[in-house]
Design a protein around this motif. Sequence first.
Motif, PDB file in Angstrom:
ATOM      1  N   ASP A  29       0.812  -1.221   0.000  1.00 46.68           N
ATOM      2  CA  ASP A  29       0.000   0.000   0.000  1.00 46.68           C
ATOM      3  C   ASP A  29       0.842   1.267   0.000  1.00 46.68           C
ATOM      4  N   SER A  30       2.140   1.141   0.333  1.00 45.20           N
ATOM      5  CA  SER A  30       3.031   2.299   0.351  1.00 45.20           C
ATOM      6  C   SER A  30       3.912   2.358  -0.891  1.00 45.20           C
ATOM      7  N   PHE A  31       3.579   1.584  -1.909  1.00 48.57           N
ATOM      8  CA  PHE A  31       4.275   1.560  -3.200  1.00 48.57           C
ATOM      9  C   PHE A  31       5.664   0.917  -3.119  1.00 48.57           C
ATOM     10  N   VAL A  32       5.913   0.130  -2.106  1.00 46.31           N
ATOM     11  CA  VAL A  32       7.157  -0.614  -2.017  1.00 46.31           C
ATOM     12  C   VAL A  32       7.032  -1.853  -2.903  1.00 46.31           C
ATOM     13  N   GLU A  33       7.980  -2.018  -3.815  1.00 46.72           N
ATOM     14  CA  GLU A  33       7.886  -3.102  -4.787  1.00 46.72           C
ATOM     15  C   GLU A  33       8.028  -4.467  -4.136  1.00 46.72           C
ATOM     16  N   ILE A  34       7.146  -5.383  -4.551  1.00 49.13           N
ATOM     17  CA  ILE A  34       7.191  -6.768  -4.097  1.00 49.13           C
ATOM     18  C   ILE A  34       7.654  -7.697  -5.217  1.00 49.13           C
ATOM     19  N   GLU A  35       7.182  -7.427  -6.441  1.00 54.42           N
ATOM     20  CA  GLU A  35       7.463  -8.317  -7.563  1.00 54.42           C
ATOM     21  C   GLU A  35       7.228  -7.558  -8.854  1.00 54.42           C
ATOM     22  N   ARG A  36       7.967  -7.942  -9.896  1.00 57.19           N
ATOM     23  CA  ARG A  36       7.714  -7.349 -11.204  1.00 57.19           C
ATOM     24  C   ARG A  36       7.797  -8.412 -12.288  1.00 57.19           C
ATOM     25  N   VAL A  37       7.019  -8.204 -13.353  1.00 58.91           N
ATOM     26  CA  VAL A  37       7.041  -9.115 -14.501  1.00 58.91           C
ATOM     27  C   VAL A  37       7.045  -8.283 -15.777  1.00 58.91           C
ATOM     28  N   ASN A  38       7.596  -8.858 -16.826  1.00 58.50           N
ATOM     29  CA  ASN A  38       7.635  -8.204 -18.135  1.00 58.50           C
ATOM     30  C   ASN A  38       7.519  -9.304 -19.187  1.00 58.50           C
ATOM     31  N   LEU A  39       6.329  -9.423 -19.787  1.00 55.20           N
ATOM     32  CA  LEU A  39       6.024 -10.519 -20.704  1.00 55.20           C
ATOM     33  C   LEU A  39       5.764  -9.989 -22.113  1.00 55.20           C
ATOM     34  N   ARG A  40       6.148 -10.790 -23.102  1.00 57.12           N
ATOM     35  CA  ARG A  40       5.824 -10.491 -24.502  1.00 57.12           C
ATOM     36  C   ARG A  40       5.233 -11.743 -25.138  1.00 57.12           C
ATOM     37  N   CYS A  41       4.556 -11.544 -26.266  1.00 55.95           N
ATOM     38  CA  CYS A  41       3.978 -12.692 -26.962  1.00 55.95           C
ATOM     39  C   CYS A  41       3.999 -12.452 -28.468  1.00 55.95           C
ATOM     40  N   ARG A  42       3.678 -13.523 -29.214  1.00 57.71           N
ATOM     41  CA  ARG A  42       3.578 -13.435 -30.665  1.00 57.71           C
ATOM     42  C   ARG A  42       2.230 -12.831 -31.068  1.00 57.71           C
ATOM     43  N   ILE A  43       2.157 -12.427 -32.313  1.00 61.45           N
ATOM     44  CA  ILE A  43       0.903 -11.898 -32.835  1.00 61.45           C
ATOM     45  C   ILE A  43      -0.011 -13.056 -33.216  1.00 61.45           C
ATOM     46  N   ALA A  44      -1.321 -12.874 -33.015  1.00 62.71           N
ATOM     47  CA  ALA A  44      -2.284 -13.887 -33.424  1.00 62.71           C
ATOM     48  C   ALA A  44      -2.367 -13.919 -34.952  1.00 62.71           C
ATOM     49  N   PRO A  45      -2.653 -15.084 -35.543  1.00 65.11           N
ATOM     50  CA  PRO A  45      -2.561 -15.222 -36.996  1.00 65.11           C
ATOM     51  C   PRO A  45      -3.492 -14.328 -37.804  1.00 65.11           C
ATOM     52  N   HIS A  46      -4.604 -13.879 -37.218  1.00 66.63           N
ATOM     53  CA  HIS A  46      -5.579 -13.108 -38.002  1.00 66.63           C
ATOM     54  C   HIS A  46      -5.396 -11.601 -37.885  1.00 66.63           C
ATOM     55  N   LEU A  78       7.231 -10.086 -33.937  1.00 68.91           N
ATOM     56  CA  LEU A  78       5.827 -10.479 -33.961  1.00 68.91           C
ATOM     57  C   LEU A  78       5.647 -11.979 -34.121  1.00 68.91           C
ATOM     58  N   VAL A  79       6.587 -12.604 -34.814  1.00 69.54           N
ATOM     59  CA  VAL A  79       6.452 -14.042 -35.098  1.00 69.54           C
ATOM     60  C   VAL A  79       7.596 -14.851 -34.490  1.00 69.54           C
ATOM     61  N   ASP A  80       8.280 -14.295 -33.517  1.00 78.05           N
ATOM     62  CA  ASP A  80       9.408 -14.962 -32.875  1.00 78.05           C
ATOM     63  C   ASP A  80       8.945 -16.269 -32.228  1.00 78.05           C
ATOM     64  N   PRO A  81       9.428 -17.412 -32.683  1.00 79.56           N
ATOM     65  CA  PRO A  81       8.961 -18.694 -32.129  1.00 79.56           C
ATOM     66  C   PRO A  81       9.366 -18.907 -30.677  1.00 79.56           C
ATOM     67  N   GLU A  82      10.316 -18.108 -30.190  1.00 74.49           N
ATOM     68  CA  GLU A  82      10.719 -18.221 -28.789  1.00 74.49           C
ATOM     69  C   GLU A  82       9.708 -17.582 -27.852  1.00 74.49           C
ATOM     70  N   LEU A  83       8.827 -16.737 -28.392  1.00 69.26           N
ATOM     71  CA  LEU A  83       7.813 -16.077 -27.571  1.00 69.26           C
ATOM     72  C   LEU A  83       6.568 -16.947 -27.473  1.00 69.26           C
ATOM     73  N   PRO A  84       5.817 -16.814 -26.373  1.00 64.34           N
ATOM     74  CA  PRO A  84       4.574 -17.580 -26.252  1.00 64.34           C
ATOM     75  C   PRO A  84       3.510 -17.045 -27.206  1.00 64.34           C
ATOM     76  N   SER A  85       2.537 -17.878 -27.507  1.00 65.69           N
ATOM     77  CA  SER A  85       1.376 -17.425 -28.277  1.00 65.69           C
ATOM     78  C   SER A  85       0.518 -16.506 -27.398  1.00 65.69           C
ATOM     79  N   LEU A  86      -0.403 -15.799 -28.031  1.00 63.65           N
ATOM     80  CA  LEU A  86      -1.324 -14.966 -27.263  1.00 63.65           C
ATOM     81  C   LEU A  86      -2.146 -15.825 -26.306  1.00 63.65           C
ATOM     82  N   PHE A  87      -2.520 -17.020 -26.723  1.00 62.71           N
ATOM     83  CA  PHE A  87      -3.281 -17.924 -25.863  1.00 62.71           C
ATOM     84  C   PHE A  87      -2.486 -18.240 -24.593  1.00 62.71           C
ATOM     85  N   GLU A  88      -1.220 -18.596 -24.739  1.00 66.53           N
ATOM     86  CA  GLU A  88      -0.382 -18.910 -23.580  1.00 66.53           C
ATOM     87  C   GLU A  88      -0.139 -17.666 -22.726  1.00 66.53           C
ATOM     88  N   PHE A  89       0.010 -16.528 -23.378  1.00 66.03           N
ATOM     89  CA  PHE A  89       0.207 -15.238 -22.713  1.00 66.03           C
ATOM     90  C   PHE A  89      -0.967 -14.938 -21.775  1.00 66.03           C
TER      91      PHE A  89
END
Length: 463
Positions: free
Chosen positions: A30-47, A65-76
Amino acid sequence: MGFVFYDLETTGISPAFDQPLQFAAIRTDDSFVEIERVNLRCRIAPHIIPSPHALIVTGVTPAQLVDPELPSLFEFTQTIMEMTERWAPATWVGFNSIRFDEEVLRQAFFQNLQPNIYATQLNGNNRLDILTAVFAVWCRNPGLMHWPTDDTGRTTFKLDRLAPANGFNAHNAHDALGDVEATIHIARIIANGDPALWSAILHNRDKQNVMATLETFRPVELVLRFGGGPPRAYVGCFCGTAAGNPTNAAFFDLEAGDPEILIQADDAALFQAVDGTPQIIRSIAANKVPSLFPIANPNPDHLRKATLIAANPAFRARVGQAMAARYVEDPAASPPPVEKQIYSGFYSKADRDLLAEFQRADWSRRRDIVGLLTDVRLRQLGRRLIAFHAPEFMSVDEAEQYKAFLRERWNAPDAPGTEWTTIASAMRAIAELRAKPGGDREILDNMAAFIGVLMRGAHHARL
């Protein structure tokens, strides 16, 4: 309960027809002290075709956008949903998040068959928008912040100028994690500089608190901003709820109108008060954290008008009918795309249970689950996901329908109903960007090549 400050970078500006490419969040106490952070990316959906302007702003390349190392939007979406459950209860906070990021996130959950598209509001979670809080500061304590101007000299409330103007010099604008850090900085200024105002802002996170404030029938102050002008405060009082929607409250502007006149008015005049200009009766979404503040010493005339409204339940019921009439759908109109049907009804318990199983199953079982769903929206979206991720389970007819869907989506005509980026609009945008001085030719060439691949795919789909 703590906060989850988050931001999305997307393929464009349509919550329904674009998608997130990056999700960043910082969880704090509640005092804005950081507990955890995440930074996620994903691929673009085919349509989806990305907006070239969005890619320029975010710096995302076609290769990413099509990097196979990134998760799909579904997995994201699965990963983000897990966070909403693991971090609960928390207040989910963004900058312009109620109007944009939240809607993008809900669409991502909806279109990827998550059982709970309202995850940031359930399990003890609630929401807050720092842009709305900034508007409240402008009206109630303007000396608390420095107010930057844009290139035309007008005051701007955009985060990429507001944060640096108020001492945040490490802002990596248009990167989701950079925007999250800037949003925390602005929230800290408000909370530390005016604790009473911050407390009042937090009070509005709960729709029950909002309705309790309104239902006193005391004059209150509502802070709103329309168009490109500055925010302003309106003085009004509760005037009922829209028929069929108890969280859509009516707010009677006590400075713009006289209830004594409208109580005697016919239905046409009452509808004009709700839907016309100037708008005497406004709509407040109690579940969208409005900037609503009690008034310690109301004007006597405002009190008189509010008392009159409180004493006339029949008038409030008529207002509720007029508000509901603003959104009556034409029964003869063609059904909108499935993305625009996100709020067309809640899922049955049986469908929610199937969706929960869908998230855990393999694609073979998911194909079977789609056929068991009773909600036609979910069946359509489920078939789309099978086409994206497990085309081997499609019939010949389904494969042809999927090709037709891509052709129609990518080659849609310029029209008010085309809210997504098409091949033609993407190529026009690339041409516009090439005509501007200082454009990166290599990036634009890569974008054009990416669109060219889609064009060839659309052509082959016709053969």
